[in-house]
Scaffold this motif. Structure first.
Motif, PDB file in Angstrom:
ATOM      1  N   MET A  78       1.009  -1.185  -0.130  1.00 50.23           N
ATOM      2  CA  MET A  78      -0.130  -0.109   0.031  1.00 50.23           C
ATOM      3  C   MET A  78       0.903   1.109  -0.144  1.00 50.23           C
ATOM      4  SD  MET A  78      -2.729   1.104   2.550  1.00 50.23           S
ATOM      5  CE  MET A  78      -3.827  -0.430   2.281  1.00 50.23           C
ATOM      6  N   PRO A  79       0.644   2.211  -1.112  1.00 49.07           N
ATOM      7  CA  PRO A  79       1.456   3.389  -1.036  1.00 49.07           C
ATOM      8  C   PRO A  79       1.491   4.136   0.078  1.00 49.07           C
ATOM      9  CG  PRO A  79       0.210   3.245  -3.057  1.00 49.07           C
ATOM     10  CD  PRO A  79      -0.365   2.226  -2.004  1.00 49.07           C
ATOM     11  N   SER A  80       2.700   4.851   0.531  1.00 48.28           N
ATOM     12  CA  SER A  80       2.526   5.586   1.755  1.00 48.28           C
ATOM     13  C   SER A  80       2.142   6.811   1.778  1.00 48.28           C
ATOM     14  CB  SER A  80       4.262   5.600   2.465  1.00 48.28           C
ATOM     15  OG  SER A  80       4.301   6.694   3.223  1.00 48.28           O
ATOM     16  N   LEU A  81       1.223   7.226   2.571  1.00 49.18           N
ATOM     17  CA  LEU A  81       0.619   8.724   2.532  1.00 49.18           C
ATOM     18  C   LEU A  81       1.578   9.647   2.932  1.00 49.18           C
ATOM     19  CD1 LEU A  81      -2.840   7.742   4.059  1.00 49.18           C
ATOM     20  CD2 LEU A  81      -2.584   8.260   1.684  1.00 49.18           C
ATOM     21  N   LEU A  82       2.462   9.406   3.973  1.00 49.04           N
ATOM     22  CA  LEU A  82       3.267  10.371   4.261  1.00 49.04           C
ATOM     23  C   LEU A  82       4.516  10.571   3.063  1.00 49.04           C
ATOM     24  CD1 LEU A  82       4.597  12.205   6.393  1.00 49.04           C
ATOM     25  CD2 LEU A  82       5.678  10.123   7.480  1.00 49.04           C
ATOM     26  N   GLN A  83       4.899   9.499   2.236  1.00 54.00           N
ATOM     27  CA  GLN A  83       5.662   9.638   1.071  1.00 54.00           C
ATOM     28  C   GLN A  83       5.104  10.875   0.172  1.00 54.00           C
ATOM     29  OE1 GLN A  83       8.905   8.480   1.224  1.00 54.00           O
ATOM     30  NE2 GLN A  83       9.066  10.048  -0.587  1.00 54.00           N
ATOM     31  N   ARG A  84       3.911  10.440   0.197  1.00 51.02           N
ATOM     32  CA  ARG A  84       3.104  11.588  -0.865  1.00 51.02           C
ATOM     33  C   ARG A  84       3.192  12.988  -0.438  1.00 51.02           C
ATOM     34  NH1 ARG A  84      -2.924  12.803  -0.904  1.00 51.02           N
ATOM     35  NH2 ARG A  84      -3.194  14.266  -2.369  1.00 51.02           N
ATOM     36  N   VAL A  85       3.250  13.142   0.937  1.00 49.14           N
ATOM     37  CA  VAL A  85       3.484  14.453   1.537  1.00 49.14           C
ATOM     38  C   VAL A  85       4.828  14.953   1.385  1.00 49.14           C
ATOM     39  CG1 VAL A  85       3.529  15.429   3.805  1.00 49.14           C
ATOM     40  CG2 VAL A  85       1.626  14.167   3.550  1.00 49.14           C
ATOM     41  N   LYS A  86       5.717  13.936   1.511  1.00 49.64           N
ATOM     42  CA  LYS A  86       7.229  14.577   1.355  1.00 49.64           C
ATOM     43  C   LYS A  86       7.199  14.860   0.034  1.00 49.64           C
ATOM     44  CE  LYS A  86       9.253  11.689   4.849  1.00 49.64           C
ATOM     45  NZ  LYS A  86      10.145  10.373   5.271  1.00 49.64           N
ATOM     46  N   SER A  87       6.710  14.148  -1.010  1.00 51.03           N
ATOM     47  CA  SER A  87       6.992  14.513  -2.365  1.00 51.03           C
ATOM     48  C   SER A  87       6.611  15.913  -2.589  1.00 51.03           C
ATOM     49  CB  SER A  87       6.347  13.486  -3.413  1.00 51.03           C
ATOM     50  OG  SER A  87       6.869  12.201  -2.975  1.00 51.03           O
ATOM     51  N   LYS A  88       5.311  16.348  -2.227  1.00 49.65           N
ATOM     52  CA  LYS A  88       4.714  17.725  -2.178  1.00 49.65           C
ATOM     53  C   LYS A  88       5.938  18.549  -1.837  1.00 49.65           C
ATOM     54  CE  LYS A  88       0.858  17.344  -4.519  1.00 49.65           C
ATOM     55  NZ  LYS A  88       0.592  18.273  -5.654  1.00 49.65           N
ATOM     56  N   MET A  89       6.235  18.423  -0.470  1.00 57.78           N
ATOM     57  CA  MET A  89       6.900  19.377   0.011  1.00 57.78           C
ATOM     58  C   MET A  89       8.171  19.279  -0.737  1.00 57.78           C
ATOM     59  SD  MET A  89       6.476  18.299   4.170  1.00 57.78           S
ATOM     60  CE  MET A  89       7.311  19.821   4.791  1.00 57.78           C
ATOM     61  N   ALA A  90       8.910  18.504  -1.213  1.00 55.36           N
ATOM     62  CA  ALA A  90      10.175  18.591  -2.108  1.00 55.36           C
ATOM     63  C   ALA A  90       9.822  19.530  -3.201  1.00 55.36           C
ATOM     64  CB  ALA A  90      10.482  17.106  -2.475  1.00 55.36           C
ATOM     65  N   ILE A  91       8.823  19.328  -3.959  1.00 50.55           N
ATOM     66  CA  ILE A  91       8.491  20.033  -5.038  1.00 50.55           C
ATOM     67  C   ILE A  91       8.292  21.696  -4.662  1.00 50.55           C
ATOM     68  CG2 ILE A  91       6.714  20.642  -6.684  1.00 50.55           C
ATOM     69  CD1 ILE A  91       6.236  17.637  -6.960  1.00 50.55           C
ATOM     70  N   PHE A  92       7.620  21.877  -3.498  1.00 49.65           N
ATOM     71  CA  PHE A  92       7.487  23.211  -2.985  1.00 49.65           C
ATOM     72  C   PHE A  92       8.797  23.866  -2.705  1.00 49.65           C
ATOM     73  CE2 PHE A  92       6.982  26.354   0.420  1.00 49.65           C
ATOM     74  CZ  PHE A  92       6.003  27.108   0.130  1.00 49.65           C
ATOM     75  N   ALA A  93       9.898  23.125  -1.945  1.00 49.80           N
ATOM     76  CA  ALA A  93      11.140  23.614  -1.703  1.00 49.80           C
ATOM     77  C   ALA A  93      11.898  23.812  -3.005  1.00 49.80           C
ATOM     78  CB  ALA A  93      11.920  22.362  -0.886  1.00 49.80           C
ATOM     79  N   GLN A  94      11.700  23.377  -4.068  1.00 46.87           N
ATOM     80  CA  GLN A  94      12.548  23.827  -5.434  1.00 46.87           C
ATOM     81  C   GLN A  94      11.853  25.022  -5.792  1.00 46.87           C
ATOM     82  OE1 GLN A  94      11.904  20.491  -7.773  1.00 46.87           O
ATOM     83  NE2 GLN A  94      13.047  19.003  -6.638  1.00 46.87           N
ATOM     84  N   ARG A  95      10.555  25.366  -5.578  1.00 49.77           N
ATOM     85  CA  ARG A  95      10.034  26.440  -6.162  1.00 49.77           C
ATOM     86  C   ARG A  95      10.188  27.755  -4.910  1.00 49.77           C
ATOM     87  NH1 ARG A  95       4.414  24.146  -7.986  1.00 49.77           N
ATOM     88  NH2 ARG A  95       5.038  22.650  -9.573  1.00 49.77           N
ATOM     89  N   LYS A  96      10.391  27.391  -3.607  1.00 52.66           N
ATOM     90  CA  LYS A  96      10.532  28.470  -2.559  1.00 52.66           C
ATOM     91  C   LYS A  96      11.672  28.062  -2.025  1.00 52.66           C
ATOM     92  CE  LYS A  96       6.133  30.272  -2.640  1.00 52.66           C
ATOM     93  NZ  LYS A  96       5.842  31.698  -2.527  1.00 52.66           N
ATOM     94  N   ALA A  97      12.371  29.237  -1.153  1.00 53.89           N
ATOM     95  CA  ALA A  97      13.542  29.072  -0.541  1.00 53.89           C
ATOM     96  C   ALA A  97      13.515  28.339   0.733  1.00 53.89           C
ATOM     97  CB  ALA A  97      13.833  30.558   0.171  1.00 53.89           C
ATOM     98  N   ARG A  98      14.418  27.237   0.803  1.00 52.67           N
ATOM     99  CA  ARG A  98      14.213  26.046   1.734  1.00 52.67           C
ATOM    100  C   ARG A  98      14.267  26.901   3.355  1.00 52.67           C
ATOM    101  NH1 ARG A  98      14.963  21.079   0.373  1.00 52.67           N
ATOM    102  NH2 ARG A  98      15.794  20.718  -2.004  1.00 52.67           N
ATOM    103  N   GLY A  99      13.349  26.266   3.971  1.00 56.76           N
ATOM    104  CA  GLY A  99      13.446  26.817   5.383  1.00 56.76           C
ATOM    105  C   GLY A  99      12.361  27.616   5.807  1.00 56.76           C
ATOM    106  N   MET A 100      11.470  28.327   4.484  1.00 55.88           N
ATOM    107  CA  MET A 100      10.395  29.109   4.919  1.00 55.88           C
ATOM    108  C   MET A 100       9.409  28.568   5.857  1.00 55.88           C
ATOM    109  SD  MET A 100      10.397  31.364   1.335  1.00 55.88           S
ATOM    110  CE  MET A 100       8.992  32.360   1.928  1.00 55.88           C
ATOM    111  N   LEU A 101       8.931  27.289   5.139  1.00 50.41           N
ATOM    112  CA  LEU A 101       7.744  26.565   6.206  1.00 50.41           C
ATOM    113  C   LEU A 101       8.036  26.149   7.579  1.00 50.41           C
ATOM    114  CD1 LEU A 101       6.029  24.192   3.576  1.00 50.41           C
ATOM    115  CD2 LEU A 101       5.108  25.881   4.960  1.00 50.41           C
ATOM    116  N   ASP A 102       9.324  25.745   7.541  1.00 52.53           N
ATOM    117  CA  ASP A 102       9.976  25.499   8.671  1.00 52.53           C
ATOM    118  C   ASP A 102       9.890  26.497   9.754  1.00 52.53           C
ATOM    119  OD1 ASP A 102      10.636  22.880   9.092  1.00 52.53           O
ATOM    120  OD2 ASP A 102      12.075  22.928   7.757  1.00 52.53           O
TER     121      ASP A 102
END
Length: 299
Positions: free
Chosen positions: A1-25
């Motif tokens: 069964m695909p990991s739901l958290l892995q889907r979350v991490k993938s979205k966050m990785a895409i966002f990090a490429q478009r925005k400066a890293r650390g902003m959400l943190d």
């Protein structure tokens, strides 16, 4: 069964490429105020950081602004609160299932909490049952929470009643928490308003609304679909598109929807709760960032 958290991490990785890293943190770390902090290290300044956190001496030596980072002496408890009634299994404005958008939002906030050393719990349910899962750390625990929401949100489930889950928190959760509430377009009423004010007096609250599907399709959608009828998840009634083709009916619907939005926003504002909203999974990262930023500024 695909990991739901892995889907979350993938979205966050895409966002990090478009925005400066650390902003959400950085925005997440600013939500709790007044907690005991110890200095950790320095990192590069990114837009959205507090100017007061700049280490001016270190910045002068380095040649560019550096931010002091801190770690919490004690862990905070983040409580994810969401509706798993059949309303959340219906379509969102984007055409996706609202629960898929909700799970992504819950996962992002939960993962941010874990990265900051906090623990995450869950309160969810419908009009018949409220379930509470204790707060813990670790990615496996967060995956279980997300899986619980996914499994229990079904079109054949009981109707939604988020007020029951909020009442459960008010009556059973002791101590101060960060509540992250993900809901659909909750109707405003006096009793709910009083409940929200009671909760806000004790807890920090972030509120994210997943926008409902448009019940009146556009003329182009009507032309493109031969089966444009929809069904209400509340009572399975047919929501026929034909009346929406009349300009007067469409205008009345738009006016009523705007009024419901205004009433909900006023109810949340009166309780001191900052609201964000998303219509699609692609909106979640930017929507959550904006919500955290507004919450920081409101404080």
């Amino acid at each position: 069964m695909p990991s739901l958290l892995q889907r979350v991490k993938s979205k966050m990785a895409i966002f990090a490429q478009r925005k400066a890293r650390g902003m959400l943190d950085g925005e997440y770390g600013s939500v709790f105020r007044g907690r005991s902090l110890d200095f950790d290290d320095l990192r590069a300044y990114v837009p959205g950081d507090e100017v007061r956190d700049i280490d001016w001496k270190a910045s002068a030596r380095h040649g560019s602004p550096l931010i002091r980072r801190y770690v919490a002496v004690r862990r905070q408890t983040v409580l994810l609160v969401t509706d798993t009634g059949r309303n959340m299994a219906a379509d969102a404005k984007s055409g996706e299932a609202k629960k898929d958008i909700a799970i992504l939002a819950l996962g992002v906030l939960g993962y941010l909490a874990l990265r900051h050393g906090d623990v995450v719990g869950l309160v969810c349910g419908d009009s018949s049952t409220t379930r509470s899962l204790p707060a813990k750390g670790g990615e496996e625990h967060l995956e279980r929470l997300l899986r619980h929401v996914d499994t229990n949100t079904r079109l054949d489930g009981p109707p939604s009643r988020l007020q029951d889950q909020l009442q459960h928190v008010a009556g059973n959760v002791k101590g101060r928490r960060l509540l992250f509430v993900v809901a659909d377009e909750l109707p405003a009423d006096d009793a709910t308003g009083r409940l929200l004010r009671r909760l806000r007096a004790q807890h920090e609250i972030l509120w994210l609304t997943v926008r409902d599907a448009d019940l009146a399709p556009s003329s182009q959608e009507i032309r493109e679909s031969s089966t444009a009828d929809s069904f209400s998840v509340a009572d399975s009634a047919v929501l026929a598109w034909q009346p929406a083709a009349a300009a007067g009916v469409a205008a009345a619907y738009a006016t009523a929807a705007a009024q419901r939005d205004a009433e909900r926003k006023a109810m949340l504002r009166a309780a001191g709760i900052v609201e964000g909203d998303v219509a699609a999974s692609d909106d979640v990262m930017t929507g959550l960032f904006a919500l955290l930023e507004r919450h920081r500024r409101a404080g």
